[in-house]
Write a protein that holds these residues in place. Structure first.
Motif, PDB file in Angstrom:
ATOM      1  N   LYS A   9       0.843  -1.165  -0.020  1.00  0.00           N
ATOM      2  CA  LYS A   9       0.086  -0.105   0.076  1.00  0.00           C
ATOM      3  C   LYS A   9       0.916   1.244  -0.053  1.00  0.00           C
ATOM      4  O   LYS A   9       1.821   1.173   0.504  1.00  0.00           O
ATOM      5  CB  LYS A   9      -0.913   0.111   1.033  1.00  0.00           C
ATOM      6  CG  LYS A   9      -1.843  -0.944   1.496  1.00  0.00           C
ATOM      7  CD  LYS A   9      -2.782  -1.065   2.814  1.00  0.00           C
ATOM      8  CE  LYS A   9      -3.681  -2.390   2.807  1.00  0.00           C
ATOM      9  NZ  LYS A   9      -3.896  -2.665   4.050  1.00  0.00           N
ATOM     10  N   TYR A  11       0.663   5.579   0.409  1.00  0.00           N
ATOM     11  CA  TYR A  11      -0.357   6.871   0.832  1.00  0.00           C
ATOM     12  C   TYR A  11       0.201   7.939  -0.062  1.00  0.00           C
ATOM     13  O   TYR A  11       1.508   8.212  -0.145  1.00  0.00           O
ATOM     14  CB  TYR A  11       0.020   7.063   2.450  1.00  0.00           C
ATOM     15  CG  TYR A  11      -0.932   8.415   2.911  1.00  0.00           C
ATOM     16  CD1 TYR A  11      -2.175   8.333   3.125  1.00  0.00           C
ATOM     17  CD2 TYR A  11      -0.542   9.732   2.611  1.00  0.00           C
ATOM     18  CE1 TYR A  11      -3.324   9.102   3.565  1.00  0.00           C
ATOM     19  CE2 TYR A  11      -1.341  10.809   3.045  1.00  0.00           C
ATOM     20  CZ  TYR A  11      -2.620  10.509   3.448  1.00  0.00           C
ATOM     21  OH  TYR A  11      -3.486  11.518   3.715  1.00  0.00           O
ATOM     22  N   LYS A  26      -4.559   9.769   0.154  1.00  0.00           N
ATOM     23  CA  LYS A  26      -4.945   8.442   0.218  1.00  0.00           C
ATOM     24  C   LYS A  26      -4.369   7.153   0.079  1.00  0.00           C
ATOM     25  O   LYS A  26      -3.073   7.457  -0.547  1.00  0.00           O
ATOM     26  CB  LYS A  26      -6.041   8.481  -0.897  1.00  0.00           C
ATOM     27  CG  LYS A  26      -6.910   7.307  -1.122  1.00  0.00           C
ATOM     28  CD  LYS A  26      -7.818   7.313  -2.325  1.00  0.00           C
ATOM     29  CE  LYS A  26      -8.519   6.066  -2.381  1.00  0.00           C
ATOM     30  NZ  LYS A  26      -9.282   5.720  -3.723  1.00  0.00           N
ATOM     31  N   TRP A  27      -4.814   6.339   0.866  1.00  0.00           N
ATOM     32  CA  TRP A  27      -3.811   4.920   0.654  1.00  0.00           C
ATOM     33  C   TRP A  27      -4.234   4.242  -0.427  1.00  0.00           C
ATOM     34  O   TRP A  27      -5.626   4.251  -0.668  1.00  0.00           O
ATOM     35  CB  TRP A  27      -4.182   4.053   2.244  1.00  0.00           C
ATOM     36  CG  TRP A  27      -3.397   4.569   3.162  1.00  0.00           C
ATOM     37  CD1 TRP A  27      -3.793   5.193   4.367  1.00  0.00           C
ATOM     38  CD2 TRP A  27      -1.908   3.882   3.341  1.00  0.00           C
ATOM     39  NE1 TRP A  27      -2.643   5.421   5.109  1.00  0.00           N
ATOM     40  CE2 TRP A  27      -1.591   4.734   4.673  1.00  0.00           C
ATOM     41  CE3 TRP A  27      -1.079   3.492   2.784  1.00  0.00           C
ATOM     42  CZ2 TRP A  27      -0.369   4.460   5.192  1.00  0.00           C
ATOM     43  CZ3 TRP A  27       0.161   3.519   3.218  1.00  0.00           C
ATOM     44  CH2 TRP A  27       0.568   3.710   4.627  1.00  0.00           C
ATOM     45  N   GLU A  59       3.969   7.707   2.539  1.00  0.00           N
ATOM     46  CA  GLU A  59       4.185   6.598   3.218  1.00  0.00           C
ATOM     47  C   GLU A  59       3.900   5.309   2.498  1.00  0.00           C
ATOM     48  O   GLU A  59       3.057   5.248   1.709  1.00  0.00           O
ATOM     49  CB  GLU A  59       3.388   6.602   4.552  1.00  0.00           C
ATOM     50  CG  GLU A  59       3.365   5.604   5.685  1.00  0.00           C
ATOM     51  CD  GLU A  59       4.841   5.618   6.351  1.00  0.00           C
ATOM     52  OE1 GLU A  59       5.539   4.415   6.485  1.00  0.00           O
ATOM     53  OE2 GLU A  59       5.249   6.652   6.704  1.00  0.00           O
ATOM     54  N   TRP A  60       4.314   4.092   2.828  1.00  0.00           N
ATOM     55  CA  TRP A  60       4.292   2.829   2.221  1.00  0.00           C
ATOM     56  C   TRP A  60       4.303   1.755   3.135  1.00  0.00           C
ATOM     57  O   TRP A  60       5.245   1.709   4.146  1.00  0.00           O
ATOM     58  CB  TRP A  60       5.223   2.774   0.988  1.00  0.00           C
ATOM     59  CG  TRP A  60       6.423   2.867   0.895  1.00  0.00           C
ATOM     60  CD1 TRP A  60       7.288   1.596   1.301  1.00  0.00           C
ATOM     61  CD2 TRP A  60       7.471   3.903   0.693  1.00  0.00           C
ATOM     62  NE1 TRP A  60       8.795   2.373   1.473  1.00  0.00           N
ATOM     63  CE2 TRP A  60       8.607   3.690   1.010  1.00  0.00           C
ATOM     64  CE3 TRP A  60       7.043   5.206   0.410  1.00  0.00           C
ATOM     65  CZ2 TRP A  60       9.537   4.633   1.074  1.00  0.00           C
ATOM     66  CZ3 TRP A  60       7.980   6.170   0.324  1.00  0.00           C
ATOM     67  CH2 TRP A  60       9.215   5.882   0.623  1.00  0.00           C
TER      68      TRP A  60
END
Length: 185
Positions: A9, A11, A26-27, A59-60
């Protein structure tokens, strides 16, 4: 992908929003996309309120750092996760270690299929079991698999120095990372 719990995922925000003091984003779950083009289209659609959004990956999760940075996602990421899906969990973890710390993929320029073949030739297994040192554990396995001491009388076999043999094996010919052992070629 194997489960939503460990799905990759990201962000995704934009530099424009970030520079304005906002972390609006958004994720995005990469398992929802077939390829990078589809992923980027969805990201730009989500940030359509900006004139020319410059995407920022703030972010991931569950994406190796060698495939992503704050401003880019390697196009091969979808192929990579497809290859991982075809492996069991232990092999997939070893492949990640191999790509990141042994073979420097995708920077090495190999196609993913070549990388997988190279990994399969090199990977010797995980040796993080009963012994404290994975290198020594591998040395025991190596001696057994090759039959190196098969014709040695048992009274002499116990004098074999596995510690020294392991040290020599890993000086040239083998690499160990977190218990995963790879042949150097």
């Amino acid at each position: 992908m194997k489960s939503s719990e460990n799905a990759p995922k990201i962000y995704v925000g934009t530099y424009g929003m970030y520079n304005s003091g906002s972390l609006f984003g958004k994720w995005f779950d990469l398992t929802d996309y077939a390829d990078a083009k589809e992923f980027y289209q969805d990201c730009y659609e989500y940030h359509r309120n900006e004139f020319d959004p410059e995407l920022m990956f703030q972010e991931w999760e569950n994406i190796p750092d060698f495939l992503i940075s704050e401003c880019s996602l390697d196009d091969k990421v979808f192929e990579y996760f497809q290859a991982l899906d075809e492996m069991d969990d232990d092999t997939a973890e070893a492949f990640k270690v191999y790509c990141e710390q042994i073979s420097s993929w995708p920077a090495n320029g190999k196609a993913l299929s070549e990388q997988v073949d190279s990994f399969q030739e090199s990977y010797r297994g995980y040796f993080g079991g009963s012994m404290k040192d994975a290198k020594i554990e591998y040395a025991y396995q190596y001696v057994e698999d090759t039959g190196m001491l098969a014709n040695t009388p048992s009274v002499l076999e116990r004098y074999f120095d596995y510690d020294a043999f392991a040290r020599d094996l890993f000086l040239e010919g083998y690499t160990e990372v977190d218990g995963y052992v790879f042949a150097d070629y």
